[in-house]
Design a protein around this motif. Structure first.
Motif, short mmCIF file in Angstrom:
data_model
loop_
_atom_site.label_atom_id
_atom_site.label_comp_id
_atom_site.label_asym_id
_atom_site.label_seq_id
_atom_site.Cartn_x
_atom_site.Cartn_y
_atom_site.Cartn_z
N GLU A 1 -48.24 39.56 92.72
CA GLU A 1 -48.61 39.50 91.29
C GLU A 1 -49.99 38.85 91.10
O GLU A 1 -50.41 38.01 91.90
CB GLU A 1 -47.55 38.71 90.51
CG GLU A 1 -46.21 39.40 90.41
CD GLU A 1 -46.23 40.70 89.61
OE1 GLU A 1 -47.07 40.86 88.71
OE2 GLU A 1 -45.38 41.57 89.91
N ASP A 2 -50.66 39.22 90.02
CA ASP A 2 -52.00 38.73 89.72
C ASP A 2 -51.91 37.50 88.81
O ASP A 2 -51.57 37.61 87.63
CB ASP A 2 -52.78 39.88 89.04
CG ASP A 2 -54.16 39.44 88.58
OD1 ASP A 2 -54.50 38.26 88.73
OD2 ASP A 2 -54.89 40.31 88.06
N LYS B 1 -53.25 37.02 84.96
CA LYS B 1 -52.71 37.73 83.78
C LYS B 1 -51.94 36.74 82.89
O LYS B 1 -51.03 36.05 83.35
CB LYS B 1 -51.75 38.83 84.21
CG LYS B 1 -52.40 39.92 85.04
CD LYS B 1 -52.79 41.09 84.15
CE LYS B 1 -53.34 42.27 84.91
NZ LYS B 1 -54.73 42.14 85.35
N ALA C 1 -50.19 36.13 78.85
CA ALA C 1 -49.78 36.73 77.57
C ALA C 1 -48.89 35.77 76.79
O ALA C 1 -48.18 34.95 77.38
CB ALA C 1 -49.02 38.04 77.81
N GLU D 1 -52.19 39.89 77.66
CA GLU D 1 -51.67 41.09 78.35
C GLU D 1 -50.22 41.36 77.94
O GLU D 1 -49.31 41.29 78.78
CB GLU D 1 -51.72 40.86 79.86
CG GLU D 1 -53.06 40.39 80.37
CD GLU D 1 -53.89 41.53 80.91
OE1 GLU D 1 -53.36 42.65 81.01
OE2 GLU D 1 -55.06 41.27 81.23
N ASP E 1 -48.60 43.98 77.14
CA ASP E 1 -47.89 45.17 77.64
C ASP E 1 -47.61 45.10 79.13
O ASP E 1 -46.92 45.95 79.68
CB ASP E 1 -48.70 46.44 77.33
CG ASP E 1 -48.74 46.68 75.83
OD1 ASP E 1 -47.66 46.67 75.21
OD2 ASP E 1 -49.86 46.83 75.28
N LYS E 2 -48.15 44.10 79.77
CA LYS E 2 -47.96 43.96 81.23
C LYS E 2 -46.47 43.73 81.52
O LYS E 2 -45.84 42.85 80.94
CB LYS E 2 -48.81 42.76 81.70
CG LYS E 2 -48.38 42.14 83.00
CD LYS E 2 -48.99 42.83 84.21
CE LYS E 2 -48.52 42.16 85.50
NZ LYS E 2 -47.88 43.04 86.44
N ARG E 3 -45.92 44.55 82.39
CA ARG E 3 -44.50 44.39 82.74
C ARG E 3 -44.35 43.54 83.98
O ARG E 3 -45.16 43.62 84.91
CB ARG E 3 -43.85 45.75 82.92
CG ARG E 3 -43.83 46.54 81.62
CD ARG E 3 -42.64 47.44 81.46
NE ARG E 3 -42.67 48.00 80.10
CZ ARG E 3 -41.74 47.77 79.20
NH1 ARG E 3 -40.70 47.01 79.46
NH2 ARG E 3 -41.84 48.31 78.00
N PHE E 4 -43.34 42.72 83.99
CA PHE E 4 -43.07 41.82 85.12
C PHE E 4 -41.57 41.68 85.26
O PHE E 4 -40.81 42.02 84.32
CB PHE E 4 -43.72 40.45 84.87
CG PHE E 4 -43.36 39.83 83.55
CD1 PHE E 4 -42.27 39.00 83.42
CD2 PHE E 4 -44.12 40.10 82.41
CE1 PHE E 4 -41.93 38.45 82.19
CE2 PHE E 4 -43.79 39.55 81.16
CZ PHE E 4 -42.69 38.72 81.06
N ASN F 1 -41.74 43.02 79.23
CA ASN F 1 -43.02 42.41 78.89
C ASN F 1 -42.75 41.24 77.95
O ASN F 1 -41.60 40.98 77.58
CB ASN F 1 -44.00 43.45 78.31
CG ASN F 1 -43.45 44.13 77.08
OD1 ASN F 1 -42.75 43.52 76.28
ND2 ASN F 1 -43.76 45.41 76.93
N TYR G 1 -46.18 34.57 79.33
CA TYR G 1 -46.21 35.13 80.69
C TYR G 1 -47.46 34.69 81.42
O TYR G 1 -48.57 34.70 80.85
CB TYR G 1 -46.20 36.67 80.64
CG TYR G 1 -46.48 37.29 82.00
CD1 TYR G 1 -45.56 37.16 83.03
CD2 TYR G 1 -47.68 37.94 82.26
CE1 TYR G 1 -45.83 37.67 84.29
CE2 TYR G 1 -47.96 38.48 83.51
CZ TYR G 1 -47.02 38.34 84.52
OH TYR G 1 -47.29 38.85 85.76
N CYS G 2 -47.30 34.29 82.64
CA CYS G 2 -48.36 34.11 83.62
C CYS G 2 -47.64 33.79 84.92
O CYS G 2 -46.80 32.88 84.96
CB CYS G 2 -49.30 32.96 83.25
SG CYS G 2 -50.66 32.79 84.44
#
Ligand code: GLU
Length: 306
Positions: A31-32, A35, A37, A52, A54-57, A199, A277-278
């Motif tokens: 994972e980056d 990112k 959110a 971010e 819309d980034k899914r995790f 997300n 999120y991060c």
């Protein structure tokens, strides 16, 4: 709230180099960490987001909240009480010692052993459909049909789950779970539930339902009872942030659940929900930037429920 949320996001960006992405599940190590959110529903239903979104995790341990909701809906209360405690978390989320100290009874439904036991209870009722039941519940609560399983994360979890199997076997050996239970199948349902992709908007929406006593104010539907919502917020407050719960309660003061995928979902009795999120984590397994953003929001908006 919009302004504060945006400032919280800017605050969070300062710390993206300080967390460590989870490596004990090999696929998560990719994972980056840059990112970030944040998404929130205010008490009146207004929605704000930044970053971010819309980034899914992978949902990871946040799924334990949904599994517990399902248990409370589907399994007789006495059976749940017998198999899973409601005590605060004091040791790491996958601690074998913690389970040993409880003589094979998990401390609460939000540590790994507790969520595995909850999945086993659901398996007794739903058998091979257990994962689909959990997935559909996550989709329903998030109002997002695009939520799917990430097969590579699931396979990665499965192949590195030595500690989770140790917890499972200990629960069976102490008689807390039946020896007839198909361990591999129940474990698979648990790993899959952790490997579902969401997300930050999904987590904010689920948190918003929990915050509003099980009522989804956006779709105007009751998703679960007020009593279940109260029980769920209580365990989130006691056990949702691993063995950092006490510090989190003082610093931020919101019922919350985090996952090693980097998501945090909060749900306040006041009817407000914030999700972050991060993927960079602190030493407890909580998103480091997520905590910084929540700390900022909680201070600026005086959000602590205590
Ligand atoms: N799938 C992870 C595990 O079982 C969940 C851990 C977490 O997010 O706390 O180890």
């Amino acid at each position: 709230m919009k302004e504060i949320l945006e400032r919280a996001y800017e605050e969070g960006l300062k710390y993206t180099d300080q967390g460590q992405v989870a490596t004990y599940i090999p696929q998560l190590a990719k994972e980056d960490g840059s990112k970030v959110a944040i998404a929130a529903y205010d008490v009146d239903g207004s929605y704000f987001e930044k970053g971010e979104v819309d980034k899914r995790f992978s949902i990871q341990s946040v799924s334990k909240v949904i599994t517990y909701i399902l248990c409370l809906e589907e399994i007789p209360a006495g059976k749940i009480q017998k198999a899973i405690g409601v005590k605060p978390t004091a040791l790491p989320f996958n601690s074998v010692l913690d389970l040993e100290l409880g003589d094979g009874k998990p401390r609460n439904p939000l540590v790994n052993a507790g969520a595995i036991a909850a999945t086993a209870l659901l398996y007794e009722k739903f058998g091979e459909d257990t994962f689909d039941v959990v997935l559909n519940k996550i989709r329903d609560l998030a109002d997002d049909e695009d939520i799917v399983l990430d097969k590579s994360i699931y396979e990665s979890e499965r192949s590195s789950a030595f500690t989770n199997f140790a917890l499972f076997n200990l629960m069976v050996s102490r008689g807390n779970l039946s020896a007839d239970i198909p361990i591999q199948k129940v474990a698979d349902a648990y790993f899959k539930a952790c490997s579902v992709l969401v997300n930050v908007k999904d987590l904010a929406r689920i948190g918003y339902v929990i915050a509003n006593d099980g009522f989804d104010k956006i779709s105007n539907e009751e998703k679960f009872s007020k009593d279940i919502a109260r029980r769920v917020r209580t365990v989130m407050a006691m056990a949702g942030m691993y063995d950092y719960c006490g510090e989190f309660a003082q610093l931020i003061g919101l019922p919350a659940k985090s996952g090693v995928g980097g998501g945090i979902m909060t749900a306040s009795k006041t009817g407000l929900a914030i999700a972050t999120y991060c993927p960079g984590l602190d030493s407890y397994g909580n998103s480091l930037v997520g905590i910084k953003m929540l700390e900022y929001m909680a201070k600026e908006m005086d959000l602590s429920i205590y």
